[in-house]
Structure formats: structure tokens, C-alpha cells
Scaffold this active site. Structure first.
Site, mmCIF file in Angstrom:
data_model
loop_
_atom_site.group_PDB
_atom_site.id
_atom_site.type_symbol
_atom_site.label_atom_id
_atom_site.label_comp_id
_atom_site.label_asym_id
_atom_site.label_seq_id
_atom_site.Cartn_x
_atom_site.Cartn_y
_atom_site.Cartn_z
ATOM 1 N N ASP A 379 0.850 -1.303 0.052
ATOM 2 C CA ASP A 379 -0.040 -0.026 -0.045
ATOM 3 C C ASP A 379 0.839 1.235 -0.175
ATOM 4 O OD1 ASP A 379 -2.221 1.738 0.172
ATOM 5 O OD2 ASP A 379 -3.111 0.870 1.941
ATOM 6 N N GLU A 382 3.697 4.857 -3.836
ATOM 7 C CA GLU A 382 3.998 5.825 -4.778
ATOM 8 C C GLU A 382 5.682 6.386 -4.545
ATOM 9 O OE1 GLU A 382 -0.076 5.287 -4.272
ATOM 10 O OE2 GLU A 382 1.423 6.250 -2.684
ATOM 11 N N ASP A 449 -7.805 4.909 -3.510
ATOM 12 C CA ASP A 449 -8.864 5.170 -2.620
ATOM 13 C C ASP A 449 -9.996 5.991 -3.346
ATOM 14 O OD1 ASP A 449 -7.445 3.953 -0.775
ATOM 15 O OD2 ASP A 449 -6.676 5.904 0.078
#
Length: 672
Positions: A379, A382, A449
Site C-alpha cells: 500500500d 508511490e 482510494d
């Protein structure tokens, strides 16, 4: 300046730049330019090229040159401009151009800050796909300006597929953008001082993706367990909560393949282990799940908290991301241990540092895999930072402006390399970000999300198809959306049902979200409302149960598609034009998709809709299992879509087992 043939390629040494054009795998060439020496070790996505023994190179006395490699031909003008053609037909695929129409040479490199740009001609009627995952709601991205920057809900993969029969990889991990204008296409890198792109020619989209994944890495086979249903929510707080859900699936006779342990199951960020009081005896938990036929996936964040197990080790070894303004790059995240605030500044492990990747894997191996966990949810990879901070990051590989897009692909590589070394031949990691070549490391991308709306669902359809055309075969969404959703709200229940039906036919099927009522603050003890298939009322439960069973019937077909993806790069979920490139109407369809060559899916993405138009590609007839009717291709049919099902059709003669669907409310179809 004239061209010369050197080391199997064309080179041109001018006053402003060195240009090299060379064969790079079958039917493809690589183009590099630099103000100085071309650096063969510059970071990118291309591996070593396959030999091209039949490539033909020639130069002429008037300063021009030509290279032919399989289906692609390159014409090099005396001023350095390149033109790419289909070798057999001579048809122009793409041509370089200058920044203004009256400039002949393609000015590439700007001395100030190492900024580079490459201009190409634009073509009327061209359709452009790929570029990773973007939620702008378009499949054809002609006319879009797309930032090449990673973010939550954005995976920047700089590979472009064109309806003109070429694929282009901007082989530069710098931040930048691509402008797909009506008058020109412009690729820009914010730093690095070099041009590096790869282009292939293909007579079909399948040939283009075959060449691209051969050059950047084939995806591993999907693990058999991953093709089933994944249960997740924000978040199961304890071992007992998670096991209770898995046991109830078994008691209800519902298929379940994977259950996910979300974030804050650890003591501190960067410990990369279970907290002992809430998650005791993880080995016995994993063993019980295995008896139920369920795999456990665990969340892994790249964030590292001071005072944690790995912080001092990583800091002293120089394996944390640095801040261009000085010191370590930090951002506040929830902690269990702050006395005055639930947030504390935390650092980031440096995925571009080989030793940092090895240190991460040692923790994952000893604290998770040793207990039987072999699936990781990477998760916030980035990594998750505000744009102003992300721009200040300094990695081992270089400053963010030059290399930031390497982070997610190298993070996935850390886990894939570790799993392979441990004997796992089919690594798979759920990731929120990706770059060119991520597919080679078992990246299972999800769309981040996202909102809980029908508009959001509609955007996922187009986003998933562009991911497919970016060479990443394994993709999914948070079924129902992530942010919100009231399980007791009839309107939301309808959305959840429609999303679940869509998810049944996605490459991976995963239910996740932060449902109401949720924790009011972003903190280490947060959780959301119920998000299991029985959480949405009896009518919805019956529909979801039927689709879980349908997914089970699809799994052998998905395993066959996994083999195809592994061999050729063909994505399981794909646009209609992938299998029907000769059908002009198929290129315009952006709200339907094929699951493999034989299953056509038409999602419902508007509230209250109970029928929808469905275009069936020409060149085949299509079976509607709901009615038993055989429908002609090359036409639009109005098909019923009661809440119990969405239109799904089978190509005539397909080996796919008949799909069980609820009987339609009205038997007819209307054709145009």
C-alpha cells in the site's frame, strides 16, 4: 552531420546532441539522444534486447539513413528527424517533428536543469490508449494532458498504444507529462538531460503488447488461489475478528480465496510484523485459514517510524529517503505511541537502494513468510507524499525529478525477488502504484482510494482497460468504492450490487472499503463498518452469493488466460478492439470489455438502469445465456439488466462453460 553504423545501430554525432537508433527486440527500435555521451546504465524499463540478426541498416551520401527491423522501418533525415513506417506497406506510423511547425529538427534537450522534450506529429482519427491508470473517465486519451507522476488513484505507466499500429514507451523514470494534442504529441521529462524511447509496430493490438512485454518483462503466472474471491475491509483490528469472518464464509458455504489484513496490525510503521497482543500466534492463524482454503494477505507500508525495529538500521546505512532541503524526508502518519497527537513524523525506506530492498525483504521473510504468509499488499507505494514533499525527495538513484517513477516498480521487485528466492514461482503483490515493467514483478494493481458513486464505477471501467493496454494484466478495484458507503442505504446497496457484478468479471475480484459508520479520525485504531457480502440485506446477499458461485465457475477460464498473459502479454480484461481490430465500431466502445476472447461484459454503471445497449463485435455471433438466443455481431442490441444481473455474452462456439444467470424480466432484445 552524417549517420554512421556502429555496434549494430545508427549514430549521428552533432554539435548539440548524440543520437543513436538501434534494433531492440523483434519489430522494434530504441531511440536515445544526449547532449554528451549516451549512458548505457541510465535507469529505465528495458532489459537486454533480443537479437535482431535480420535487421537492415544503410546510410546515404546525402546524410540520410534507414533501419528496418521486422515490421518497423525507420527513416532518418539529414537534420536528425526520424520517421517510423510499417516496413511492408510503407504506411507512416509516427514521425518526429519540431516544437513549431516551421522548425525542421526535433529540438530535444534543454540545458537548463536537464529538462527534455520530444515532439511527434499528431494524426486525425488516431486513438491512444494505455499510460497506466488515470480516472479521467476516457479510454481514448487523444486530447488529454497526462502527468507522469505517481499518486493515490494514479499509476503513471509511460506506454502508449496507438490505433495506427504502434506502441511507444517513454523509457525515462523522470517526472513529466505527455500532451496528446490535436496538432502534436509532446513528451516531457523534468530532469535527466536525455531522450530515451522505444517503439514497436504491430498489425494488431495483441502484437504490440506482445512486443512491449517481451521488452519490459512478461508477467508471471497468476497463483491459482488468487483467481477466487478476496475479502477485505478497513480494517479487521484483531486476529479474532479476521478469523470470525473467514469461519462465517465457510459456515455459509460461500467461496473465499483470500482475506486481507489491513494496516496498523503492526506495533510501529516499519516494524513489518504483527503486533503481539492483537495478532498473537500468527502461524496458527495462517494454518487455520489454510484449513479453510483461504490465503492471508498482509498490508506493508514503506513508511518507517522512529523507535521502530528497522529505523536505526536503515538510517545508519543511508537507506531512508532524503530531503533536498536537508535531513530525512518525513511526513506525519498515525502512531500508537504519540502522547499529544495521534500523528508523528515518519521516514520512508528507499526502494531504489538495493540494500534497502534486501533489508525490507529480510523483515518480511522473517516476520510474515516464516508464518506462512506469501501475499503482500504494498500500500501507499508511490510513496504517498504531498506533491511539494514528493518533489523534494532524494533517492539513492537520484533526485525525484529524475527517478521518482522507479519507486513503485523497484518496491514490487523487492518482494518478487524475495519470493522467488524462497521458491515462490508465481509472485503476486497488490500494489497501488506502478511503472513500466511492473508486470514482470507480479504487480496486481488496484485503483486506489476511490469514491463510492456510480460515476466512480463508470471511471473504473475505462481506467481498467487502459491499464490492460499498458501491459499490466492483473488489475482490480475496491468493489463498492473505498470512501464511505452505508450498508443500510438502499441506494448504496444498488451501487454495491452493480459494482460486485462488474468485479466478478475483473481479472481479480476483491471487496474492500471504509464503510459507514467509520472511525472519525485517521488514527492507528481506526476501523470501518461491516463490509462482508451478508452486510447489505437479504436481497443483495442472494445476488452477491450467486456471483461468488459464478466467479468460481470462471476460475479455470481465468487460469487459461493467465497462461496467455504469461506467454504473450495479452491482458485477460481488454477492450473490444483487442480481439476485433478490423471492426471500426469496436474501437469506439469504452463501457464494455472482453474477458479473454470469449466473454463479453457490459457493466451497468447508472442508478435505476434495468436495460442497456450492448454492441456486439462483427465477425462472430454471441450467445445470451439469459435468453438462450444467438445474437448477430456488428450491431447494437438493447439487453435486459435487472438488478440480479448485467449483460454477459459468450462468443459462439466458446469453450467457456455456460454462465448461470437469473432469468430476465422480459425475454426480448432490440437490435440497431
Amino acid at each position: 552531420m552524417s549517420y554512421s553504423i556502429r555496434a549494430g545501430g545508427l549514430e549521428r554525432h552533432g554539435a548539440r546532441e548524440v543520437l543513436r537508433v538501434e534494433p531492440w527486440g523483434p519489430d522494434a527500435v530504441r531511440v536515445r539522444a544526449s547532449a554528451g555521451t549516451i549512458d548505457p546504465a541510465a535507469p529505465g524499463a528495458l532489459g537486454s534486447p533480443a537479437p535482431a540478426p535480420l535487421a537492415e541498416l544503410s546510410v546515404t551520401e546525402d546524410g540520410r539513413a534507414r533501419l528496418v527491423n521486422g515490421r518497423i522501418a525507420v527513416e532518418a533525415a539529414a537534420d536528425g528527424r526520424l520517421r517510423f513506417r510499417h516496413a511492408a506497406s510503407g504506411r507512416e506510423l509516427l514521425a518526429e517533428r519540431g516544437p513549431e511547425a516551421h522548425h525542421h529538427a526535433a529540438a530535444r534537450i534543454h540545458a537548463a536543469g536537464g529538462r527534455t522534450e520530444q515532439h511527434f506529429a499528431a494524426y486525425d482519427g488516431e486513438r491512444l490508449h494505455g499510460l497506466g491508470q488515470h480516472l479521467h473517465g476516457r479510454l481514448d486519451q487523444k486530447g488529454c494532458v497526462v502527468d507522469l507522476v505517481q499518486a493515490n488513484t494514479v499509476a503513471a505507466v509511460p506506454f502508449l498504444h496507438s490505433s495506427r499500429g504502434y506502441g511507444l514507451l517513454w523509457n525515462n523514470p523522470a517526472t513529466g507529462r505527455v500532451e496528446l494534442g490535436a496538432d502534436q504529441t509532446r513528451w516531457t521529462a523534468d530532469a535527466g538531460g536525455r531522450i530515451d524511447y522505444w517503439i514497436t509496430a504491430g498489425d494488431t493490438p495483441a502484437q504490440v503488447l506482445d512486443a512491449y512485454t517481451l521488452a519490459t518483462g512478461r508477467p508471471p503466472l497468476l497463483p491459482a488461489w488468487a483467481s477466487g474471491f478476496w475479502q477485505s475491509k478497513l480494517r479487521y483490528r484483531t486476529r479474532d475478528e479476521l478469523l470470525a469472518v473467514a469461519r462465517e464464509y465457510r459456515e455459509r458455504g460461500l467461496p473465499l480465496s483470500v482475506i486481507v489484513c489491513d494496516f496498523f496490525h503492526w506495533p510501529r510503521m516499519g516494524d513489518w510484523r504483527f503486533e503481539e497482543h492483537e495478532w498473537p500466534e500468527p502461524a496458527s492463524m495462517v494454518a487455520e485459514l489454510a484449513e479453510l482454503g483461504v490465503k492471508l494477505a498482509v498490508s506493508v507500508w514503506p513508511t518507517v517510524e522512529p523507535g521502530g525495529d528497522s529505523y536505526d538500521e536503515l538510517r545508519s546505512a543511508g537507506q531512508l529517503v532524503r530531503d533536498a532541503a536537508g535531513g530525512l524526508l518525513t511526513f506525519p502518519w498515525p502512531t500508537r505511541y504519540a502522547e499529544e497527537s495521534p500523528l508523528a513524523p515518519m521516514a520512508y525506506y528507499d526502494a531504489t537502494h538495493p540494500a534497502a530492498r534486501a533489508a525490507l525483504w529480510r523483515r518480511l521473510d522473517g516476520n510474515y513468510r516464516a508464518h506462512g504468509v506469501a501475499c503482500f499488499w504494498l500500500d501507499a507505494c508511490e510513496p504517498d507524499l504531498p506533491p511539494d514533499l514528493a518533489a523534494r525527495a532524494v533517492y539513492a538513484a537520484g533526485p525525484a525529478a529524475e527517478v521518482a517513477n522507479l519507486y513503485p516498480v523497484l518496491h514490487a521487485r523487492a518482494v518478487a525477488d524475495g519470493l522467488r528466492a524462497a521458491g515462490e514461482e508465481r509472485p503476486l503483490s497488490l500494489v497501488r502504484s506502478a511503472w513500466a515493467g511492473s508486470q514482470a514483478h507480479g504487480a496486481l494493481l488496484w485503483s486506489g482510494d476511490i469514491p463510492t458513486t456510480f460515476d466512480s464505477l463508470a471511471r473504473q471501467i475505462r481506467a481498467g482497460l487502459n491499464v490492460a493496454m499498458s501491459g499490466i494484466p492483473w488489475w482490480n478495484t475496491d468493489i463498492g468504492g473505498f470512501s464511505g458507503g452505508d450498508p443500510d442505504d438502499p441506494a448504496y446497496r444498488e451501487l454495491l450490487v452493480r459494482w460486485f457484478q462488474y468485479g466478478t468479471f475483473c481479472p481479480v475480484m476483491r471487496l474492500h472499503g471504509d464503510r459507514q459508520p467509520h472511525h472519525p479520525a485517521f488514527s492507528a485504531d481506526m476501523t470501518g463498518g461491516p463490509n462482508e457480502v451478508w452486510s447489505y440485506g437479504e436481497r443483495a446477499y442472494g445476488i452477491l452469493r450467486d456471483h461468488l458461485l459464478l466467479r468460481e465457475r470462471l476460475r479455470p477460464y481465468l487460469h487459461a488466460l493467465s497462461g496467455e498473459a504469461h506467454r504473450t502479454g495479452a491482458p485477460p480484461m481488454r477492450p473490444l478492439f483487442f480481439d476485433f481490430p478490423a471492426d471500426e465500431r469496436a474501437w469506439a466502445v469504452d463501457d464494455q470489455f472482453l474477458l479473454g476472447p470469449d466473454v463479453l461484459v457490459a457493466p451497468v454503471y447508472e442508478a435505476g438502469v434495468r436495460s442497456r445497449p450492448v454492441y456486439l463485435p462483427s465477425g462472430a455471433r454471441w450467445l445470451d445465456p439469459a435468453t438462450g438466443r444467438l445474437l448477430e455481431g456488428g450491431a447494437v442490441h438493447e439487453l435486459d439488466a435487472p438488478l440480479e444481473r448485467i449483460p454477459v455474452l459468450l462468443r459462439e462456439g466458446a469453450a467457456v462453460a455456460t454462465l448461470p444467470v437469473t432469468a430476465p424480466t422480459t425475454p426480448g432484445t432490440r437490435t440497431t
